[in-house]
Write a protein that holds these residues in place. Structure first.
Motif, short mmCIF file in Angstrom:
data_model
loop_
_atom_site.label_atom_id
_atom_site.label_comp_id
_atom_site.label_asym_id
_atom_site.label_seq_id
_atom_site.Cartn_x
_atom_site.Cartn_y
_atom_site.Cartn_z
N ALA A 120 0.85 -1.19 0.00
CA ALA A 120 0.00 0.00 0.00
C ALA A 120 0.89 1.23 0.00
CB ALA A 120 -0.90 0.00 1.23
N THR A 121 0.44 2.30 -0.67
CA THR A 121 1.29 3.49 -0.84
C THR A 121 0.60 4.78 -0.41
OG1 THR A 121 0.53 3.66 -3.14
CG2 THR A 121 2.56 2.43 -2.75
N TRP A 122 -0.59 4.69 0.18
CA TRP A 122 -1.39 5.87 0.54
C TRP A 122 -2.48 5.36 1.46
CZ3 TRP A 122 -2.64 10.96 0.51
CH2 TRP A 122 -3.96 11.38 0.31
N TRP A 123 -3.01 6.21 2.33
CA TRP A 123 -3.94 5.72 3.35
C TRP A 123 -5.11 4.95 2.75
CZ3 TRP A 123 -9.12 6.81 3.74
CH2 TRP A 123 -9.61 7.87 2.96
N GLU A 124 -5.66 5.42 1.63
CA GLU A 124 -6.82 4.76 1.03
C GLU A 124 -6.43 3.40 0.46
OE1 GLU A 124 -10.71 6.59 -1.20
OE2 GLU A 124 -8.73 7.26 -1.85
N THR A 125 -5.25 3.33 -0.14
CA THR A 125 -4.79 2.04 -0.67
C THR A 125 -4.50 1.06 0.45
OG1 THR A 125 -2.43 2.63 -0.76
CG2 THR A 125 -3.78 3.22 -2.66
N ALA A 185 -6.52 5.09 11.45
CA ALA A 185 -6.80 3.66 11.60
C ALA A 185 -5.91 2.82 10.68
CB ALA A 185 -8.27 3.38 11.32
N THR A 186 -5.53 3.37 9.52
CA THR A 186 -4.70 2.57 8.61
C THR A 186 -3.33 2.28 9.19
OG1 THR A 186 -3.78 4.50 7.40
CG2 THR A 186 -5.86 3.58 6.59
N PRO A 212 -10.32 12.26 5.75
CA PRO A 212 -11.02 11.67 6.90
C PRO A 212 -10.00 11.19 7.93
CG PRO A 212 -11.06 10.15 5.03
CD PRO A 212 -10.46 11.44 4.54
N VAL A 213 -9.68 12.05 8.86
CA VAL A 213 -8.53 11.86 9.74
C VAL A 213 -8.58 10.55 10.51
CG1 VAL A 213 -7.30 12.78 11.75
CG2 VAL A 213 -8.03 14.32 9.91
N GLU A 214 -9.74 10.21 11.07
CA GLU A 214 -9.80 8.98 11.87
C GLU A 214 -9.61 7.74 11.02
OE1 GLU A 214 -9.55 8.87 15.10
OE2 GLU A 214 -9.40 11.05 14.89
#
Length: 373
Positions: A98-103, A137-138, A131-133
C-alpha cells in the motif's frame, strides 16, 4: 519475489516518482513488479457545472493523466473506472504494498494469497482535508511498515505503538542531479518549487522574499511547478516561472540559484531540497521532513521554525550576502551532505524490508502470505 504496488491515481507527485524509482530498481534486481492504480475520479454534475460557470467550458472526463510512471517498461495496470482495487485486479504475489492511506484500506481487504502486506509510508497523512480517523486507523492495520524518514519512524512508535518499522531513506539520482563547482550568481538568485498545496508554505516563502527584496532589490526569483500559478497565490513580480520542466532540465534550475528555499509546514521528506544540494545549492528550510535532519545552520544552509517569515527572510539574506569564498564553502558542504546517497543503496534496503515483511507474514505477525520465506 513477485511484488505488487497498489497506488492511488498516479500523477507527477513526488511520492509517485519514488514508487516508480523503486519499481524500476527492483526489476533491475530480478524481481517481478506490477503496479495497480485507478484512473482519475470522475467529476460530479455539480463540480462540472461549477467549472463551467467559472468560464472553463464543460469539462471532459479524463481517462489518464501524466505521471512519473509514464514512458518506461513498467507493468502498470490502470483500472477502467475509479473504484477500490480488489482481488481480481491484483496478481497473486509474495508482497503487496500500500502506498497511501486509502490504498492501505484496499490492501487490508485483499486475500492472503496476494502477498505479505506492506505499508510504504511517505507522510503521516492526517491532514484536515482527509477523513482523519480513517487515516489514523490505517496505521494500526496488520502490515509491515516502511518509512522514509526518522521522524515517521518515531511517529509510528509513539502514536501507534509499532516498534518493528523499517527506515529506508530517499536518495538522489546523481546522474540526473549534479553541477560543477561554481561561485555565486552575478545577480543574487533564489529558487523554489511552486505548489498551491497549503502545507508547502509557498505563501510564507513569498512573504519572506518580499522582505528580502527590501534589502536586496535586484533579487532574482526562479521557480518551477506542475501547475499554473493561481490568482490566490500570485508570483512575486518579475519571477521566472517554468511549468513542468523536463526532468533533465531541473538540475539547471537548481544550479542557477545561490540558495534554494522551502517553507513547508509539513513534509514527509522534501526531495527537492536534497536534489538542490546535489546541485551544490545551499538550502534554507523550515524544521520539517528531511531538512530538519540534514541541514546544519550556517554550514550547508539555514534551518528556521515553521511559519517564521522573518527567520526565513533572514536565512535567505544571510546566504546571499556571504563572501564568494564563504558561499563556496556552503555550496561544498551542501553537496557533501548528499554525496554518499544513492537510489541503488536505498533500493537494497527496500528489498531487505520486503524480506522482513515476508518473514513476519510467515510468523503471522502481519497479514498476507509469502511463499519465498
Amino acid at each position: 519475489m513477485r511484488i505488487t504496488f497498489v497506488l492511488p491515481t498516479v500523477s507527477m507527485a513526488g511520492g509517485i516518482r519514488v514508487v516508480g524509482i523503486y519499481a524500476r530498481e527492483l526489476m533491475e534486481m530480478g524481481h517481478t513488479v506490477c503496479l495497480v492504480s485507478p484512473p482519475p475520479r470522475g467529476l460530479s454534475l455539480r463540480q462540472k457545472f461549477t467549472l463551467w460557470r467559472k468560464g472553463g467550458g464543460w469539462p471532459r472526463e479524463q481517462a489518464t493523466q501524466l505521471s512519473h510512471l509514464d514512458g518506461g517498461r513498467l507493468d502498470h495496470n490502470i483500472l477502467d473506472v475509479w473504484r477500490p482495487v480488489k482481488d481480481a485486479d491484483v496478481p497473486d504475489a509474495d508482497v503487496v504494498i500500500a502506498t497511501w492511506w486509502e490504498t492501505a484500506e484496499w490492501v487490508d481487504a485483499l486475500s492472503p494469497r496476494k502477498g505479505a502486506k506492506v505499508y510504504f509510508i511517505q507522510h503521516h497523512e492526517v491532514f484536515f482535508y482527509l477523513p482523519v480517523e480513517r487515516c489514523r486507523a490505517t496505521y494500526r492495520l496488520p502490515m509491515h511498515k516502511i518509512v522514509i524518514a526518522r521522524w515517521l519512524k518515531q511517529v509510528m512508535e509513539a502514536e501507534y505503538g509499532d516498534t518493528v518499522v523499517d527506515l529506508v531513506p530517499n536518495s538522489v539520482d546523481k546522474s540526473q542531479f549534479f553541477a560543477p563547482l561554481r561561485g555565486k550568481q552575478e545577480t543574487p538568485t533564489v529558487g523554489l518549487l511552486y505548489s498551491s498545496a497549503s502545507f508547502k508554505g509557498v505563501d510564507i516563502t513569498f512573504a519572506a522574499l518580499r522582505d528580502v527584496r527590501k534589502k536586496i532589490p535586484n533579487l532574482r526569483i526562479i521557480c518551477f511547478g506542475s501547475e499554473y500559478p493561481l490568482t490566490k497565490l500570485p508570483l512575486p513580480s518579475g519571477t521566472d516561472f517554468i511549468l513542468s520542466p523536463p526532468q533533465d532540465q531541473i538540475r539547471d534550475i537548481y544550479a542557477s540559484c545561490d540558495v534554494w528555499v522551502t517553507a513547508s509546514t509539513s513534509e514527509g521528506f522534501n526531495l527537492p531540497a536534497m536534489e538542490a544540494m546535489a546541485c551544490r545549492t545551499p538550502v534554507v528550510a523550515t524544521r520539517t521532513g528531511w531538512p530538519s535532519e540534514a541541514i546544519r545552520t550556517r554550514c550547508n544552509g539555514v534551518l528556521v521554525d515553521i511559519e517564521d517569515v522573518s527567520g526565513l527572510a533572514g536565512g535567505v539574506e544571510w546566504v546571499l550576502t556571504r563572501s564568494e569564498e564563504d558561499w563556496k564553502g556552503l555550496s561544498s558542504n551542501a553537496y557533501a551532505t548528499v554525496a554518499a546517497s544513492s537510489w541503488k543503496s536505498s533500493a537494497s534496503m527496500f528489498e531487505e524490508a520486503l524480506k522482513n515483511a515476508c518473514r513476519r507474514a510467515a510468523r503471522k505477525e502481519i497479514g498476507g502470505e509469502c511463499t519465498v520465506c
